[in-house]
Write a protein that holds these residues in place. Structure first.
Motif, PDB file in Angstrom:
ATOM      1  N   VAL A   1      -3.957   8.778   3.967  1.00 50.85           N
ATOM      2  CA  VAL A   1      -2.501   8.746   3.987  1.00 50.85           C
ATOM      3  C   VAL A   1      -2.119   8.355   5.409  1.00 50.85           C
ATOM      4  O   VAL A   1      -2.366   9.112   6.344  1.00 50.85           O
ATOM      5  CB  VAL A   1      -1.895  10.126   3.636  1.00 50.85           C
TER       6      VAL A   1
ATOM      7  N   GLN B   1       7.606   9.001  -0.234  1.00 44.09           N
ATOM      8  CA  GLN B   1       6.809   7.788  -0.130  1.00 44.09           C
ATOM      9  C   GLN B   1       5.539   8.062   0.659  1.00 44.09           C
ATOM     10  O   GLN B   1       5.587   8.697   1.716  1.00 44.09           O
ATOM     11  CB  GLN B   1       7.609   6.686   0.557  1.00 44.09           C
ATOM     12  N   ILE B   2       4.440   7.588   0.121  1.00 43.90           N
ATOM     13  CA  ILE B   2       3.156   7.674   0.806  1.00 43.90           C
ATOM     14  C   ILE B   2       2.631   6.256   0.995  1.00 43.90           C
ATOM     15  O   ILE B   2       2.628   5.459   0.052  1.00 43.90           O
ATOM     16  CB  ILE B   2       2.132   8.485  -0.010  1.00 43.90           C
ATOM     17  N   THR B   3       2.189   5.961   2.192  1.00 45.21           N
ATOM     18  CA  THR B   3       1.440   4.737   2.446  1.00 45.21           C
ATOM     19  C   THR B   3      -0.017   5.153   2.570  1.00 45.21           C
ATOM     20  O   THR B   3      -0.335   6.070   3.330  1.00 45.21           O
ATOM     21  CB  THR B   3       1.932   4.040   3.731  1.00 45.21           C
ATOM     22  N   TYR B   4      -0.865   4.496   1.787  1.00 46.73           N
ATOM     23  CA  TYR B   4      -2.274   4.858   1.714  1.00 46.73           C
ATOM     24  C   TYR B   4      -3.118   3.642   2.044  1.00 46.73           C
ATOM     25  O   TYR B   4      -3.121   2.657   1.303  1.00 46.73           O
ATOM     26  CB  TYR B   4      -2.596   5.385   0.311  1.00 46.73           C
ATOM     27  N   GLU B   5      -3.813   3.708   3.160  1.00 48.46           N
ATOM     28  CA  GLU B   5      -4.652   2.600   3.625  1.00 48.46           C
ATOM     29  C   GLU B   5      -5.948   3.153   4.202  1.00 48.46           C
ATOM     30  O   GLU B   5      -5.942   4.225   4.809  1.00 48.46           O
ATOM     31  CB  GLU B   5      -3.931   1.805   4.712  1.00 48.46           C
TER      32      GLU B   5
ATOM     33  N   THR C   1      -0.412  13.530   6.490  1.00 50.53           N
ATOM     34  CA  THR C   1      -0.627  12.282   7.216  1.00 50.53           C
ATOM     35  C   THR C   1      -1.981  12.326   7.920  1.00 50.53           C
ATOM     36  O   THR C   1      -2.362  13.338   8.500  1.00 50.53           O
ATOM     37  CB  THR C   1       0.515  12.035   8.219  1.00 50.53           C
TER      38      THR C   1
ATOM     39  N   ASN D   1       0.802  -1.230   0.000  1.00 47.53           N
ATOM     40  CA  ASN D   1       0.000   0.000   0.000  1.00 47.53           C
ATOM     41  C   ASN D   1       0.833   1.278   0.000  1.00 47.53           C
ATOM     42  O   ASN D   1       0.362   2.328   0.430  1.00 47.53           O
ATOM     43  CB  ASN D   1      -0.981   0.032   1.173  1.00 47.53           C
ATOM     44  N   SER D   2       2.085   1.178  -0.450  1.00 47.57           N
ATOM     45  CA  SER D   2       2.919   2.380  -0.484  1.00 47.57           C
ATOM     46  C   SER D   2       3.346   2.682  -1.919  1.00 47.57           C
ATOM     47  O   SER D   2       3.409   1.799  -2.769  1.00 47.57           O
ATOM     48  CB  SER D   2       4.138   2.236   0.422  1.00 47.57           C
TER      49      SER D   2
ATOM     50  N   CYS E   1       4.788  16.371   4.741  1.00 53.14           N
ATOM     51  CA  CYS E   1       4.524  14.993   5.179  1.00 53.14           C
ATOM     52  C   CYS E   1       3.685  14.995   6.446  1.00 53.14           C
ATOM     53  O   CYS E   1       2.748  14.200   6.582  1.00 53.14           O
ATOM     54  CB  CYS E   1       5.834  14.243   5.412  1.00 53.14           C
TER      55      CYS E   1
ATOM     56  N   LYS F   1       1.014   7.231   6.225  1.00 52.64           N
ATOM     57  CA  LYS F   1       2.425   7.555   6.461  1.00 52.64           C
ATOM     58  C   LYS F   1       2.953   8.301   5.246  1.00 52.64           C
ATOM     59  O   LYS F   1       2.641   7.960   4.104  1.00 52.64           O
ATOM     60  CB  LYS F   1       3.219   6.271   6.681  1.00 52.64           C
ATOM     61  N   ALA F   2       3.755   9.322   5.500  1.00 51.71           N
ATOM     62  CA  ALA F   2       4.427  10.064   4.430  1.00 51.71           C
ATOM     63  C   ALA F   2       5.855  10.321   4.893  1.00 51.71           C
ATOM     64  O   ALA F   2       6.067  10.868   5.975  1.00 51.71           O
ATOM     65  CB  ALA F   2       3.707  11.373   4.139  1.00 51.71           C
TER      66      ALA F   2
END
Length: 146
Positions: free
Chosen positions: A58, A50-54, A83, A32-33, A79, A60-61
């Motif tokens: 967002v 980097q972005i984690t999208y769940e 988030t 998911n990143s 970031c 995590k950035a």
């Protein structure tokens, strides 16, 4: 609200985020990143964002790489601000920030610490620095996150 006329406070914000960033970390592929490499056309700055999208947010950035004080502080603050935001909310933050950087109409009440960059548009050679990470984040959200 931060006083955008307090040059000392604004410089302090920039230096704190540049010298001790909260979101600088090794960028590694994860579920998911999404990762986007960004390099500056005008200097030696180069970063991966980097972005984690769940769960439609967002979660995590982060970023890693070589930055000047402007690009490093800007991506760290960005970031932080995107988030825990939805895709639409994060894009709204990035759009408002972009408008400020290029000297267009923006809503200063929603910028928080990003207001430290309010005068960048008058320093044409620093606009690329201020937008380096933002452009990468925007690309991920617009092109990668579905």
């Amino acid at each position: 609200m931060i006083d955008k006329n307090d040059k000392i406070a604004l410089r302090q914000i920039l230096m704190e985020h540049y010298t001790d960033p909260d979101h600088k970390a090794p960028v590694t592929p994860m579920p998911n990143s999404f990762i986007k490499y960004q390099d500056s056309p005008t200097c030696s700055d180069e970063i991966n964002v980097q972005i984690t999208y769940e769960n439609q947010k967002v979660t995590k950035a982060i970023f890693d790489g070589v930055t000047c004080s402007i690009s490093g502080a800007a991506i760290d603050i960005l970031c932080d601000q995107i988030t825990n935001q939805s895709k639409a909310e994060a894009l709204k933050i990035l759009s408002n920030y972009h408008n400020m950087i290029v000297g267009e109409v923006y809503d200063e009440t929603t910028l928080g610490e990003l207001i430290a960059f309010h005068n960048i548009y008058s320093q044409r050679n620093r606009i690329n620095c201020a937008l380096l990470g933002a452009d990468g984040l925007r690309y991920i959200l617009e092109e990668e996150v579905k």
